[in-house]
Design an enzyme around this catalytic site. Structure first.
Site, PDB file in Angstrom:
ATOM      1  CG  ASN A   1      -1.736   1.210   1.406  1.00  0.00           C
ATOM      2  OD1 ASN A   1      -1.820   2.034   0.489  1.00  0.00           O
ATOM      3  ND2 ASN A   1      -2.364   1.360   2.562  1.00  0.00           N
TER       4      ASN A   1
ATOM      5  CE  LYS B   1      -0.259   3.351   4.680  1.00  0.00           C
ATOM      6  NZ  LYS B   1      -0.236   3.514   6.124  1.00  0.00           N
TER       7      LYS B   1
ATOM      8  CG  HIS C   1      -5.939   2.037   5.044  1.00  0.00           C
ATOM      9  ND1 HIS C   1      -5.539   3.009   5.935  1.00  0.00           N
ATOM     10  CD2 HIS C   1      -4.902   1.165   4.954  1.00  0.00           C
ATOM     11  CE1 HIS C   1      -4.319   2.735   6.355  1.00  0.00           C
ATOM     12  NE2 HIS C   1      -3.913   1.618   5.778  1.00  0.00           N
TER      13      HIS C   1
ATOM     14  CD  GLU D   1      -3.028   5.656   6.605  1.00  0.00           C
ATOM     15  OE1 GLU D   1      -2.960   5.636   5.362  1.00  0.00           O
ATOM     16  OE2 GLU D   1      -2.117   5.214   7.335  1.00  0.00           O
TER      17      GLU D   1
ATOM     18  CD  GLU E   1      -3.667  -2.332   7.313  1.00  0.00           C
ATOM     19  OE1 GLU E   1      -2.543  -2.574   6.855  1.00  0.00           O
ATOM     20  OE2 GLU E   1      -4.302  -1.305   7.039  1.00  0.00           O
TER      21      GLU E   1
ATOM     22  N   GLY F   1       2.324   2.364  10.975  1.00  0.00           N
ATOM     23  CA  GLY F   1       3.362   3.387  10.879  1.00  0.00           C
ATOM     24  C   GLY F   1       4.041   3.717  12.197  1.00  0.00           C
TER      25      GLY F   1
ATOM     26  CB  SER G   1       4.731  -1.664  12.360  1.00  0.00           C
ATOM     27  OG  SER G   1       4.357  -0.321  12.625  1.00  0.00           O
TER      28      SER G   1
HETATM   29  P1  PGA Z   1       2.663   0.439   7.713  1.00  0.00           P
HETATM   30  O1  PGA Z   1       1.202   0.655   7.052  1.00  0.00           O
HETATM   31  O2  PGA Z   1       3.210  -0.837   7.155  1.00  0.00           O
HETATM   32  O3  PGA Z   1       3.434   1.650   7.282  1.00  0.00           O
HETATM   33  O4  PGA Z   1       2.451   0.368   9.174  1.00  0.00           O
HETATM   34  C1  PGA Z   1       0.351  -0.426   6.844  1.00  0.00           C
HETATM   35  C2  PGA Z   1      -0.950   0.053   6.248  1.00  0.00           C
HETATM   36  O5  PGA Z   1      -1.410   1.141   6.610  1.00  0.00           O
HETATM   37  O6  PGA Z   1      -1.541  -0.638   5.397  1.00  0.00           O
END
Ligand code: PGA
Length: 260
Positions: free
Chosen positions: A18, A20, A106, A108, A176, A182, A221
């Protein structure tokens, strides 16, 4: 060095990137080509690889990924096919740009755009009708985890985000935890295993027993350094990777966990 597992499970795992809101055309083309080269040189890995770049890069990268048998995915799609929805894109448009997957719900998007689980289900219905496979994201907040409500919170999200339509082959669930995205923090193996089992059980109930093709990914992460601890956990059918997917080397080190 991560030891390859070799795809011992009953479903084919997924390693999904992803990206983003990251990537301009030139650098992203280099990233895509680097990944495609490694994939082509490696022969068959025992996992499917999916890359979900920003919409602006889909058309640019589709041929690079197509030749390497890396699937392309969108990061969101509207629930309508077309119309007066400024700034949105439809599942038909993603298909038209070479996508076979779309990430929906997601955290976000749930946070930045106020997306409810009901909205996610509506989008998923439209995406499935357009011929996409959906990656539906669920995950508890830190407060919910601390209060001992993680299973209930994720369960409620899943119940409301899953469309009635769609079979287990066409739906991927990504667990998640919001607090792990992150941050460098991850749940322990028991917590991940428990949640994946919970998701699988609920999915089975909601889909009248059809769970055989379901893949439940862990996201939050994931890095080369911890993939060897996370991916072998029972019920984990791959990973959804944000930050570490922006480096060919780091992402590839996770992919090869599934054998080369
Ligand atoms: P990350 O993000 O691996 O940077 O923690 C995962 C995600 O949001 O899908």
């Amino acid at each position: 060095m991560i030891q390859p597992l070799g795809g011992a499970g009953t479903v084919r795992p997924i390693v999904a990137a992803n990206w983003k809101m990251n990537g301009l055309r030139r650098d992203s083309r280099d990233l895509a080509k680097g990944l495609a080269r490694l994939k082509q040189a490696s022969g068959d890995l025992a996992c499917d690889i999916i890359v979900c770049p920003p919409t602006t890069l889909l058309f640019e990268l589709r041929d690079v990924f197509y030749d390497a048998e890396i699937a392309l995915g969108g990061q969101d799609a509207h629930d309508q096919k077309k119309g007066a929805h400024t700034g949105d894109i439809s599942s038909e448009m993603l298909v038209d740009s070479g996508c076979s997957y779309v990430i929906l719900g997601h955290s976000e998007r749930r946070a930045d755009h106020g997306e409810s689980s009901e909205t996610v289900a509506t989008k998923a219905r439209a995406a499935l009708a357009a011929g996409l496979k959906v990656i539906i994201c669920v995950g508890e907040s830190e407060a919910e985890r601390d209060a001992g409500q993680a299973l209930d919170a994720v369960g409620a999200q899943l119940i409301n985000s899953l469309p009635e339509e769609g079979r287990s082959n066409d739906i991927v669930v990504a667990y998640e935890p919001v607090w792990a995205i992150g941050t460098g923090r991850i749940p322990d193996a028991a917590q991940i295993g428990e949640m994946h089992q919970h998701i699988r059980q609920l999915f089975k109930e909601l889909k009248s027993g059809d769970v055989s093709g379901l893949r439940v990914l862990y996201g939050g992460s994931v890095k080369a350094e911890n993939a060897g601890d996370i991916l072998p956990i029972e019920g984990v059918d791959g990973a959804l990777i944000g930050g570490a997917s922006l480096s060919v080397k780091k992402f590839w080190e996770i992919c090869v966990f599934y054998g080369q």
